[in-house]
Design a protein around this motif. Structure first.
Motif, short mmCIF file in Angstrom:
data_model
loop_
_atom_site.label_atom_id
_atom_site.label_comp_id
_atom_site.label_asym_id
_atom_site.label_seq_id
_atom_site.Cartn_x
_atom_site.Cartn_y
_atom_site.Cartn_z
N TRP A 365 -3.59 7.05 5.17
CA TRP A 365 -3.97 5.93 4.35
C TRP A 365 -4.65 4.71 5.48
O TRP A 365 -4.43 4.67 6.62
CB TRP A 365 -2.48 5.23 3.93
CG TRP A 365 -2.71 3.89 3.59
CD1 TRP A 365 -2.42 2.44 4.13
CD2 TRP A 365 -2.87 3.24 2.23
NE1 TRP A 365 -2.57 1.49 3.49
CE2 TRP A 365 -2.98 1.78 2.14
CE3 TRP A 365 -3.34 4.02 1.01
CZ2 TRP A 365 -3.22 1.26 1.06
CZ3 TRP A 365 -3.50 3.55 -0.35
CH2 TRP A 365 -3.32 1.82 -0.14
N GLN A 407 -7.89 -3.74 -0.49
CA GLN A 407 -8.19 -2.28 -0.92
C GLN A 407 -7.52 -1.38 0.06
O GLN A 407 -7.40 -1.58 1.10
CB GLN A 407 -9.78 -2.06 -1.09
CG GLN A 407 -10.59 -2.98 -1.88
CD GLN A 407 -10.76 -4.60 -1.46
OE1 GLN A 407 -10.80 -4.60 -0.23
NE2 GLN A 407 -10.51 -5.63 -2.15
N SER A 433 -12.12 4.34 -2.53
CA SER A 433 -10.84 3.34 -3.03
C SER A 433 -10.12 3.83 -3.90
O SER A 433 -10.41 4.14 -5.01
CB SER A 433 -11.47 2.00 -3.34
OG SER A 433 -10.41 1.00 -3.65
N ARG A 435 -7.11 2.09 -4.27
CA ARG A 435 -6.14 0.84 -4.57
C ARG A 435 -7.23 -0.47 -4.47
O ARG A 435 -7.58 -0.61 -3.48
CB ARG A 435 -4.88 0.59 -4.02
CG ARG A 435 -4.12 -0.64 -4.33
CD ARG A 435 -3.01 -0.87 -3.42
NE ARG A 435 -2.48 0.19 -3.31
CZ ARG A 435 -0.94 0.43 -2.68
NH1 ARG A 435 -0.66 -0.39 -1.88
NH2 ARG A 435 -0.12 1.48 -2.71
N ASP A 436 -7.27 -1.18 -5.50
CA ASP A 436 -8.07 -2.36 -5.47
C ASP A 436 -7.04 -3.07 -5.98
O ASP A 436 -7.36 -3.55 -7.15
CB ASP A 436 -9.45 -2.24 -6.24
CG ASP A 436 -10.29 -3.60 -5.72
OD1 ASP A 436 -9.98 -4.36 -5.14
OD2 ASP A 436 -11.53 -3.37 -5.92
N GLN A 437 -6.48 -4.15 -5.43
CA GLN A 437 -5.45 -5.00 -6.00
C GLN A 437 -5.60 -6.36 -5.78
O GLN A 437 -5.87 -7.02 -4.71
CB GLN A 437 -3.76 -4.47 -5.63
CG GLN A 437 -3.61 -4.84 -3.89
CD GLN A 437 -2.20 -4.38 -3.87
OE1 GLN A 437 -1.77 -3.32 -3.92
NE2 GLN A 437 -1.53 -5.35 -3.16
N TYR A 474 0.38 -8.99 -11.07
CA TYR A 474 -0.32 -7.81 -10.22
C TYR A 474 -1.33 -7.18 -11.16
O TYR A 474 -1.31 -6.92 -12.25
CB TYR A 474 0.93 -6.94 -10.14
CG TYR A 474 0.45 -5.73 -9.31
CD1 TYR A 474 0.15 -5.34 -8.07
CD2 TYR A 474 0.24 -4.41 -10.26
CE1 TYR A 474 -0.26 -4.49 -7.35
CE2 TYR A 474 -0.11 -3.22 -9.60
CZ TYR A 474 -0.30 -3.02 -8.20
OH TYR A 474 -0.80 -1.90 -7.66
N ASP A 476 -4.22 -3.91 -10.58
CA ASP A 476 -5.05 -2.96 -9.70
C ASP A 476 -6.35 -2.31 -10.59
O ASP A 476 -5.69 -1.79 -11.36
CB ASP A 476 -4.01 -1.66 -9.22
CG ASP A 476 -4.66 -0.73 -8.24
OD1 ASP A 476 -5.97 -0.72 -7.91
OD2 ASP A 476 -3.90 -0.04 -7.91
N HIS A 478 -7.72 0.14 -10.25
CA HIS A 478 -7.64 1.71 -10.45
C HIS A 478 -6.16 2.10 -11.04
O HIS A 478 -5.87 3.11 -11.30
CB HIS A 478 -7.61 2.45 -8.87
CG HIS A 478 -8.54 2.06 -8.28
ND1 HIS A 478 -9.87 2.59 -8.65
CD2 HIS A 478 -8.99 1.46 -7.04
CE1 HIS A 478 -10.88 2.32 -7.65
NE2 HIS A 478 -10.44 1.66 -6.92
N GLU A 479 -5.42 1.12 -11.58
CA GLU A 479 -4.35 1.36 -12.51
C GLU A 479 -4.59 2.52 -13.57
O GLU A 479 -5.54 2.19 -14.66
CB GLU A 479 -3.79 0.15 -13.17
CG GLU A 479 -2.45 0.45 -13.75
CD GLU A 479 -1.20 0.81 -12.94
OE1 GLU A 479 -0.27 1.47 -13.29
OE2 GLU A 479 -1.07 0.17 -11.84
N ASN A 531 4.36 -5.04 -7.40
CA ASN A 531 4.03 -3.80 -7.81
C ASN A 531 4.82 -3.23 -8.94
O ASN A 531 4.78 -2.18 -9.34
CB ASN A 531 4.09 -2.91 -6.40
CG ASN A 531 2.96 -3.12 -5.56
OD1 ASN A 531 2.19 -4.28 -5.81
ND2 ASN A 531 2.86 -2.23 -4.41
N GLN A 592 0.19 11.53 -7.16
CA GLN A 592 0.42 10.04 -7.01
C GLN A 592 2.00 9.75 -6.52
O GLN A 592 2.69 10.49 -6.56
CB GLN A 592 0.60 9.53 -8.58
CG GLN A 592 -0.97 9.48 -9.12
CD GLN A 592 -1.83 8.48 -8.52
OE1 GLN A 592 -1.55 7.43 -7.93
NE2 GLN A 592 -3.17 8.83 -8.31
#
Length: 756
Positions: A365, A407, A433, A435-437, A474, A476, A478-479, A531, A592
């Protein structure tokens, strides 16, 4: 919450003799009855209180003790406190275990801060360890306890020091500390530290820079304001670790994978596997004795922090064993297979496991995140000291804001043949990417506590209530979308909010002046993290993880107050406990990450603590803890030892030609620990016969010995430390079965200090 700065002397050296300084009740005096003992602490309830008068366990590690122990981590001193031990990541995150509960981040002058770093001990004046949940001191903390780091503040007596420390592993650093008055109303302090070293593990390193100027303004004899700025840069290796030997099962002696060097770490280099923090922090602390009864404290903090990290994790191609469905234990070399096609009537058969492949995979990661912290705390204390009773009332509020953006990316690296390679043969690939949170959380708290002292201090009653409210968001990008019954739109943002009251109460009885019998009930309520807002909205997790502790004990001081000892028994319950899902370590990995398993966790145990000076020459710190830390199925949790013991003894010659020569010996014991979290039940379980999964392996108990020889003469002091003096091979921590952190072998270091 916050603590007052080290108070000036009753008559400040730089002030007019007529200006008598009146200390606020929020200020803790720097005086101590013995080298390793502080008589007072603000950690038990934010007001300066005798440790003998608190209905809970409070241990203070003095500046002398921190100096004598040395080292470069807070834990290297805190491990001598009963119930405090190593957690799962030794070289970052300030991660420790207190009474069996793991906590991340650090609390500095009452403010919680996360990030990737281990805090630099060069900024610390003293360490206060408070056991159990504390809704006022640390409402967002783990229920096992809180370690508060009290930083160095300006002094009204000129002085300073320069310190150089060098060694084979982990200790190459230089520190500077200078303080003194500017005039009658202002005093300053400047602390700086640089560290640049390599570790025993291949590619391990630490680079850190600390710079922290501070200024105190004595507004009046009753009031003062301290402003402090801190710049802290920290970068350390992200250790890949060593896998457990696949032949090792639950009942087998522990060993790491054969053929893998203990310092194995297939790193690409400093710019690839690391944990990093760059932080700018500004704090203010105002304290005042408004009248002889009323005192006020106002504290604030602003922090901007950048916390990138990058890692790789080992994945074995073949596990080399499996879990026995009838016992829940891991069996090396055995593959349990269900040969039945009827789900209602499984038939499990043990077969030889596939040969262990020397090829290991590396996946990981990379993240780039930034944090912001904004905090305000305000406390008012009112004391009524009558002929029959003394009443101390504390009322206050706090506000904290946390914001995070960043990210995240997946990393994929070539496999390694451990019989031939210690480095990947090709480059690491960074995916787009995943995750972009953006997250933010605001917390508001009000609290009221009361302490009533009766019968000339022979009986003390206290109680209080705290009410915490939070709200946040929260998001993201990419959710992923999710269908009914819990529909989610792509990239949907989730909000969270809630409130909860917690209570504390206790009593202290002194049958004789130097003995205290006490009982204390404490609580805290930790809001869910951003989260988990989605899961909370869908009813999958509670809004709060509530911690509750009941503790009874006895404290006593001896030898004219130079020694203080305590024995305590406690029981802790934590609801809404998030247990790591072991399915995330499966081979192959799930596409995931699987969500945490929510449960209720219980801990209990006995603790013994002793600190102080037997004579002027002989000082001692000793502790022992016999605890039980289990998940709801009674299974030991990852890296949490249930038996702990520690002893630090220092003897100094005070007369003759050898005056100033001292010998210190530290011994630290940890019992066996589970190598990875375990949860859930085997496939052979039925509703009437649940078979919980057992830890797949246990790291063995270990005892480490450190020896320091030092000599002080006039303004100079010299020290020589042999850490792990017996050169024991040991395992520092386990993040999982596939990530075992090997401890550092015997390590010689030297220190030179000039005080002026």
């Amino acid at each position: 919450m916050g603590f007052a700065q080290e108070a000036p002397q009753a008559t400040a050296a730089a002030a007019n003799d007529a200006d008598i300084v009146t200390l606020s009740v929020f200020e803790v005096s720097s005086s101590a009855p013995a080298r390793y003992q502080a008589a007072e602490s603000a950690a038990g309830g934010r007001i300066n209180t005798s440790i003998m008068d608190t209905p809970t366990t409070v241990t203070v590690l003095t500046s002398d003790f921190l100096s004598d122990v040395g080292g470069t981590r807070v834990l290297e001193a805190a491990k001598y406190v009963a119930g405090v031990s190593e957690a799962t990541i030794p070289n970052a995150l300030d991660r420790v275990i207190i009474r069996g509960f793991q906590t991340d981040g650090r609390r500095v002058d009452g403010f919680h801060t996360g990030g990737q770093a281990n805090y630099d001990h060069g900024a610390i004046e003293r360490v206060e360890v408070v056991k159990g949940p504390d809704a006022v001191l640390h409402p967002a903390g783990a229920p096992g306890g809180t370690i508060n780091l009290v930083t160095k503040k300006p002094q009204w007596t000129p002085g300073g020091s320069l310190k150089l420390q060098v060694g084979e592993y982990d200790v190459n650093r230089v520190e500077a500390d200078v303080t003194g008055p500017i005039n009658d109303h202002f005093a300053y302090r400047m602390v700086a530290a640089l560290q640049d070293n390599e570790g025993y593990i291949d590619g391990a390193f630490r680079e850190s820079t600390l710079l922290t100027p501070s200024l105190t303004w004595k507004i009046s004899p009753q009031a003062q304001l301290t402003l402090r700025y801190e710049y802290y840069y920290f970068k350390a290796a992200n250790i890949v670790g060593i896998p457990t030997d696949p032949s090792v099962g639950t009942r087998d002696p522990f060993k790491v994978m054969q053929g893998v060097p203990h310092n194995f770490n297939p790193t690409f280099g400093k710019d690839y596997e690391f944990r990093r923090t760059t932080a700018h922090t500004g704090t203010l602390l105002f304290t005042s004795a408004v009248t002889d009864r009323l005192s006020v404290r106002l504290a604030g903090r602003l922090t901007e922090m950048y916390t990138p990290d990058s890692d790789l994790r080992i994945r074995l191609k073949s596990p080399g064993g499996s879990r026995n469905p009838f016992t829940g234990e891991w069996e090396g070399g055995v593959d349990w297979v269900n040969t039945s096609s009827d789900p209602a009537n499984p038939n499990f058969v043990a077969t030889p496991a596939a040969p262990v492949s020397p090829i290991i995979g590396l996946t990981g990661w990379q993240g780039n995140f930034g944090d912001r912290y904004r905090d305000v705390q305000n406390d008012w204390s009112y004391i009524v000291d009558g002929t029959a009773a003394k009443s101390t009332t504390l009322v206050g509020f706090s506000y904290s804001y946390f914001h995070n953006t960043g990210q995240g990316y997946n990393r994929i690296s070539p496999d390694i043949d451990i019989t031939k390679e210690t480095r990947p043969s090709g480059p690491s690939i960074i995916t787009p990417s995943v995750r972009d949170q953006r997250t933010n959380t605001s917390r508001y708290q009000v609290y009221l506590t009361e302490q009533l002292e009766l019968f000339e201090g022979r009986l003390m009653l206290n109680g209080g209530v705290a009410h915490l409210t939070f709200n946040g968001m929260y998001h993201d990008k990419h959710e992923p979308a999710a269908p009914p019954p819990n529909p989610v739109l792509p990239g949907q943002a989730f909000a969270g909010e809630g409130s909860k009251a917690t209570y504390n109460y206790g009593l202290v009885v002194k049958p004789i002046r130097n003995v205290s019998l006490y009982y204390g009930h404490t609580e805290n309520a930790v809001p869910i993290g951003p989260n988990d807002y989605r899961r909370a909205n869908q009813g999958e997790v509670p809004l709060f993880s509530a911690g509750t502790q009941d503790e009874v004990g006895i404290k006593a001081n001896f030898l004219d107050g130079r020694i203080i000892a305590s024995v305590a028994y406690y029981e802790i319950e934590q609801t809404g406990y998030a247990l790591h899902n072991p399915g995330n370590f499966a081979t192959p990995q799930p596409p995931q990450p699987l969500p945490a398993i929510i449960s209720t966790r219980n801990g209990s145990g006995w603790e013994f603590q002793l600190a102080g000076s037997v004579t002027e020459a002989l000082s001692v710190m000793a502790s022992f803890a016999d605890t039980k830390n289990r998940n709801p199925d009674g299974i030991m949790l990852n890296s949490s030892a249930e038996d702990l013991g520690a002893l630090f003894v220092r003897y100094e010659l005070n007369k003759g030609r050898l005056g100033g020569l001292a010998l210190a010996v530290g011994v630290n014991y940890q019992g066996k620990r589970a190598a990875g979290d375990t949860a859930g039940y085997t496939d052979a379980s039925t509703p009437d016969n649940l078979i919980p999964n057992q830890p797949s392996a246990y790291m063995p108990a270990r005892t480490l010995v450190d020896v320091t020889l030092s000599y002080s003469r006039k303004n100079w002091s010299y020290g020589l430390t042999l850490a792990n003096a017996l050169d024991k091979t040991y395992y520092a921590a386990a993040d999982s079965r596939d990530l075992i952190n090997v401890g550092t072998p015997r390590n010689l270091s030297g220190t030179i200090t000039w005080k002026f």
